[in-house]
Write a protein that holds these residues in place. Sequence first.
Motif, short mmCIF file in Angstrom:
data_model
loop_
_atom_site.label_atom_id
_atom_site.label_comp_id
_atom_site.label_asym_id
_atom_site.label_seq_id
_atom_site.Cartn_x
_atom_site.Cartn_y
_atom_site.Cartn_z
N ILE A 1 102.64 82.12 109.58
CA ILE A 1 103.82 81.26 109.54
C ILE A 1 103.86 80.44 108.26
O ILE A 1 104.89 80.34 107.60
N PHE A 2 102.69 79.92 107.83
CA PHE A 2 102.69 79.09 106.62
C PHE A 2 103.18 79.84 105.39
O PHE A 2 104.07 79.36 104.68
N PRO A 3 102.64 81.06 105.12
CA PRO A 3 103.17 81.78 103.95
C PRO A 3 104.65 82.11 104.08
O PRO A 3 105.38 82.09 103.08
N THR A 4 105.11 82.37 105.32
CA THR A 4 106.53 82.67 105.51
C THR A 4 107.37 81.47 105.12
O THR A 4 108.40 81.60 104.45
N VAL A 5 106.91 80.28 105.51
CA VAL A 5 107.65 79.07 105.16
C VAL A 5 107.69 78.89 103.64
O VAL A 5 108.74 78.58 103.06
N ILE A 6 106.55 79.17 102.99
CA ILE A 6 106.51 79.05 101.53
C ILE A 6 107.51 80.01 100.90
O ILE A 6 108.28 79.65 100.00
N LEU A 7 107.55 81.25 101.40
CA LEU A 7 108.48 82.23 100.86
C LEU A 7 109.92 81.81 101.09
O LEU A 7 110.78 81.95 100.20
N VAL B 1 111.05 78.83 101.32
CA VAL B 1 111.38 77.75 100.40
C VAL B 1 111.67 78.32 99.01
O VAL B 1 112.56 77.85 98.30
N GLN B 2 110.94 79.38 98.63
CA GLN B 2 111.15 79.97 97.31
C GLN B 2 112.47 80.73 97.22
O GLN B 2 113.03 80.87 96.14
N ILE B 3 112.96 81.22 98.36
CA ILE B 3 114.19 82.02 98.36
C ILE B 3 115.37 81.19 97.88
O ILE B 3 116.22 81.67 97.13
N VAL B 4 115.41 79.91 98.28
CA VAL B 4 116.60 79.09 98.01
C VAL B 4 116.91 78.99 96.50
O VAL B 4 118.00 79.37 96.07
N PRO B 5 115.94 78.57 95.65
CA PRO B 5 116.28 78.54 94.22
C PRO B 5 116.44 79.94 93.63
O PRO B 5 117.28 80.12 92.74
#
Length: 190
Positions: free
Chosen positions: A28-34, A36-40
Amino acid sequence: MFLYLIFSNFYFKRKKIEYQFGELLCSIFPTVILLVQIVPSLSLLYYYGLMNIDSQISVKVTGHQWYWRYEVGDIPGLEFDSYIKSLDQLEFGEPRLLEVDNRCVIPMDTNIRFCISSADVIHAWALSNLSIKLDAMRGILSILRYNFPVVGVFYGQCSEICGANHRFIPIALEVTLFDSFKRWCLLILD
Ligand SMILES: [Cu+2]
């Protein structure tokens, strides 16, 4: 983060978190990081696509074995080949192995779209001091937009091994004022 997880007592040790739950956290943690990266990234991608719409001049750059062909798309008939200058053609002050007979002339402060392609093997249109490097591939149009803020001559070289004369296709780009660009266009069209 991983070092912290390994050496701290965060989970598996003191908190007695079960391995299944630990695995869940690790996915779940890496998914959340990804996420967050998708938005910019997506917004950048969107604006990058829009950037090509408001270009004022399109220049098609075609790599050949072994010369570059430039076509200024908005001015019919404005196309020419750019070959390296040999040692006896060089004039005073021109760099050896970097100077060409027909420089690509571009006006400054103008949104320019370079469409880079190749007629045979893979070349690369690279101007390292402008941070430009794009592969020229047959059948693929790589698009690059650039706005030159300064006047000057910029040199680059093909940066993809394209055959025996790979080192003989340098790139010389001359950025001028718009009036000089217009005069150069008339000169080439004559
Ligand atoms: Cu090459």
